[in-house]
Design an enzyme around this catalytic site. Structure first.
Site, PDB file in Angstrom:
ATOM      1  N   GLY A 187       0.779  -1.409  -0.038  1.00 30.78           N
ATOM      2  CA  GLY A 187      -0.070   0.221  -0.035  1.00 30.78           C
ATOM      3  C   GLY A 187       0.624   1.357   0.181  1.00 30.78           C
ATOM      4  O   GLY A 187       0.411   2.146  -0.447  1.00 30.78           O
ATOM      5  N   ASP A 193      -5.786  -0.399  -1.632  1.00 33.15           N
ATOM      6  CA  ASP A 193      -6.572  -1.251  -2.448  1.00 33.15           C
ATOM      7  C   ASP A 193      -8.013  -1.683  -1.665  1.00 33.15           C
ATOM      8  O   ASP A 193      -8.227  -1.773  -0.619  1.00 33.15           O
ATOM      9  CB  ASP A 193      -5.883  -2.744  -2.608  1.00 33.15           C
ATOM     10  N   ARG A 196      -5.523   0.729  -6.482  1.00 30.68           N
ATOM     11  CA  ARG A 196      -4.367   1.251  -5.873  1.00 30.68           C
ATOM     12  C   ARG A 196      -3.936   2.294  -7.052  1.00 30.68           C
ATOM     13  O   ARG A 196      -3.229   3.204  -6.560  1.00 30.68           O
ATOM     14  CB  ARG A 196      -3.322   0.345  -5.940  1.00 30.68           C
ATOM     15  N   ASP A 255      -4.619   1.829  11.232  1.00 37.42           N
ATOM     16  CA  ASP A 255      -5.859   1.484  11.643  1.00 37.42           C
ATOM     17  C   ASP A 255      -5.985   1.261  12.968  1.00 37.42           C
ATOM     18  O   ASP A 255      -6.048   2.218  13.896  1.00 37.42           O
ATOM     19  CB  ASP A 255      -6.475   0.254  10.678  1.00 37.42           C
ATOM     20  N   PHE A 310     -13.819   2.943   5.163  1.00 38.74           N
ATOM     21  CA  PHE A 310     -13.085   2.180   4.427  1.00 38.74           C
ATOM     22  C   PHE A 310     -12.570   3.163   3.131  1.00 38.74           C
ATOM     23  O   PHE A 310     -13.665   3.383   2.375  1.00 38.74           O
ATOM     24  CB  PHE A 310     -13.526   1.015   4.159  1.00 38.74           C
ATOM     25  N   GLU A 333       4.465   3.841   5.773  1.00 35.61           N
ATOM     26  CA  GLU A 333       3.184   3.026   6.073  1.00 35.61           C
ATOM     27  C   GLU A 333       2.024   3.981   5.203  1.00 35.61           C
ATOM     28  O   GLU A 333       2.099   5.188   5.467  1.00 35.61           O
ATOM     29  CB  GLU A 333       2.734   2.630   7.312  1.00 35.61           C
ATOM     30  N   ASP A 334       1.248   3.429   4.583  1.00 38.30           N
ATOM     31  CA  ASP A 334      -0.004   3.822   4.041  1.00 38.30           C
ATOM     32  C   ASP A 334      -0.944   4.469   4.947  1.00 38.30           C
ATOM     33  O   ASP A 334      -1.517   5.540   5.016  1.00 38.30           O
ATOM     34  CB  ASP A 334      -0.648   3.120   2.891  1.00 38.30           C
ATOM     35  N   LYS A 341      -6.440   6.440  11.306  1.00 38.69           N
ATOM     36  CA  LYS A 341      -7.864   6.575  11.880  1.00 38.69           C
ATOM     37  C   LYS A 341      -8.107   6.612  13.302  1.00 38.69           C
ATOM     38  O   LYS A 341      -7.780   5.459  14.081  1.00 38.69           O
ATOM     39  CB  LYS A 341      -8.696   5.136  11.374  1.00 38.69           C
TER      40      LYS A 341
HETATM   41  P1  5GP Z   1      -3.811  -2.166  11.237  1.00 45.61           P
HETATM   42  O1  5GP Z   1      -2.700  -3.124  11.733  1.00 45.61           O
HETATM   43  O2  5GP Z   1      -3.274  -0.617  11.682  1.00 45.61           O
HETATM   44  O3  5GP Z   1      -5.079  -2.284  11.878  1.00 45.61           O
HETATM   45  O4  5GP Z   1      -3.956  -2.075   9.711  1.00 45.61           O
HETATM   46  C1  5GP Z   1      -3.250  -1.575   9.070  1.00 45.61           C
HETATM   47  C2  5GP Z   1      -3.360  -2.112   7.485  1.00 45.61           C
HETATM   48  O5  5GP Z   1      -4.718  -2.318   7.223  1.00 45.61           O
HETATM   49  C3  5GP Z   1      -2.945  -0.989   6.608  1.00 45.61           C
HETATM   50  O6  5GP Z   1      -1.618  -1.203   6.333  1.00 45.61           O
HETATM   51  C4  5GP Z   1      -3.750  -1.494   5.365  1.00 45.61           C
HETATM   52  O7  5GP Z   1      -3.151  -2.618   4.684  1.00 45.61           O
HETATM   53  C5  5GP Z   1      -4.908  -2.051   5.914  1.00 45.61           C
HETATM   54  N1  5GP Z   1      -6.292  -0.924   5.958  1.00 45.61           N
HETATM   55  C6  5GP Z   1      -6.557  -0.355   7.061  1.00 45.61           C
HETATM   56  N2  5GP Z   1      -7.572   0.425   6.861  1.00 45.61           N
HETATM   57  C7  5GP Z   1      -7.558   0.553   5.561  1.00 45.61           C
HETATM   58  C8  5GP Z   1      -8.757   1.017   4.599  1.00 45.61           C
HETATM   59  O8  5GP Z   1      -9.341   2.140   4.807  1.00 45.61           O
HETATM   60  N3  5GP Z   1      -8.442   0.935   3.351  1.00 45.61           N
HETATM   61  C9  5GP Z   1      -7.549   0.137   2.819  1.00 45.61           C
HETATM   62  N4  5GP Z   1      -7.371  -0.300   1.567  1.00 45.61           N
HETATM   63  N5  5GP Z   1      -6.715  -0.589   3.558  1.00 45.61           N
HETATM   64  C10 5GP Z   1      -6.682  -0.537   4.925  1.00 45.61           C
HETATM   65 MG    MG Z   2      -0.655  -1.697   4.597  1.00 47.00          MG
END
Ligand code: 5GP
Ligand code: MG
Length: 176
Positions: free
Chosen positions: A46, A160, A166, A104, A153, A100-101, A132
Site C-alpha cells: 500500500g 486497495d 491502487r 488503522d 474504508f 506506511e500507507d 484513523k
Molecule cells: P492495522 O494493523 O493498523 O489495523 O492495519 C493496517 C493495515 O490495514 C494497513 O496497512 C492497510 O493495509 C489496511 N487498512 C486499514 N484501513 C484501511 C482502509 O481504509 N483501506 C484500505 N484499503 N486498507 C486499509
Molecule cells: Mg498496509
C-alpha cells in the site's frame, strides 16, 4: 463516483489535498533528519505511491528499502505479523523511518517496530499517510502523520479493495 467489484466509492481526498499534506509532513521530517542518513523502509504494497511522493521531497541523504508483512486478515490474536518479503538492508545502528500507507488498529505497526529494533536499529519512527485515530487499539507513537480520517474504508493512492484500485490518483471512501 467509482465502482470496484461490488462496491461503490465516493471521492474523498483529492490528490492535490494529499500533496499539500505530504509537503507539510516532509518539511517536518527534513528538519528532524537534517545531517543524518536514515534508512527508509516502505511497507508493501500500500505505501508504494506515498513513499514515491514523500522521498522526492526529502533533502537529506537516505536509503530506501522495502518490506512486506502479512496482512491484517491473516493475523492471529497475539498480534504477530509475519514478514513476507524480508528486509535485506543492514539497519544495525541506523535511524529507521517506516513508511506506511495507513494506521488503522495499529496492530501491524506495533508488531513490526520491535522487529526493526531486533535487527539493531538505533531509532525507529513511523511516517504514515493516514491514520484513523478512532480505531486505534494499541498505544502507538506515530511521529509523522500526513492526515487523520474517520473510521471509514478508503481506496486509491496505493490503497486497495481486494487488490484493486491502487492506481487511482485520489482517495475514495466506500458508500454505505
Ligand atoms: P492495522 O494493523 O493498523 O489495523 O492495519 C493496517 C493495515 O490495514 C494497513 O496497512 C492497510 O493495509 C489496511 N487498512 C486499514 N484501513 C484501511 C482502509 O481504509 N483501506 C484500505 N484499503 N486498507 C486499509
Ligand atoms: Mg498496509
Amino acid at each position: 463516483m467509482i465502482t470496484i467489484k461490488d462496491k461503490r466509492f465516493d471521492l474523498f481526498i483529492t490528490n492535490e489535498q494529499l500533496q499539500e499534506k505530504i509537503d507539510i509532513v516532509a518539511n517536518k521530517i527534513n528538519k528532524d533528519y537534517k545531517g543524518k542518513r536514515p534508512v527508509l523502509v516502505a511497507i508493501l504494497n500500500g505505501a508504494f505511491i506515498f513513499a514515491a511522493d514523500l522521498v522526492r521531497r526529502l533533502e537529506f541523504e537516505h536509503e530506501i528499502h522495502f518490506a512486506k508483512f502479512s496482512s491484517y486478515e491473516g493475523m492471529d490474536t497475539t498480534g504477530n505479523v509475519e514478514q513476507l518479503i524480508g528486509l535485506t538492508a543492514d539497519i544495525k545502528d541506523r535511524d529507521v523511518i517506516i513508511i506506511e500507507d495507513i494506521v488503522d488498529t495499529g496492530t501491524t505497526m506495533k508488531s513490526v517496530i520491535p522487529q526493526f529494533f531486533e535487527k539493531g536499529a538505533r531509532s525507529v519512527e513511523i511516517a504514515v499517510l493516514l491514520m484513523k485515530p478512532g480505531k486505534l487499539e494499541v498505544p502507538l507513537d506515530v511521529k509523522y502523520c500526513a492526515m487523520e480520517i474517520p473510521n471509514e474504508f478508503i481506496v486509491g493512492y496505493g490503497l486497495d479493495y481486494d487488490s484493486l484500485g491502487r492506481n487511482y490518483k485520489d482517495i475514495y471512501v466506500v458508500k454505505e
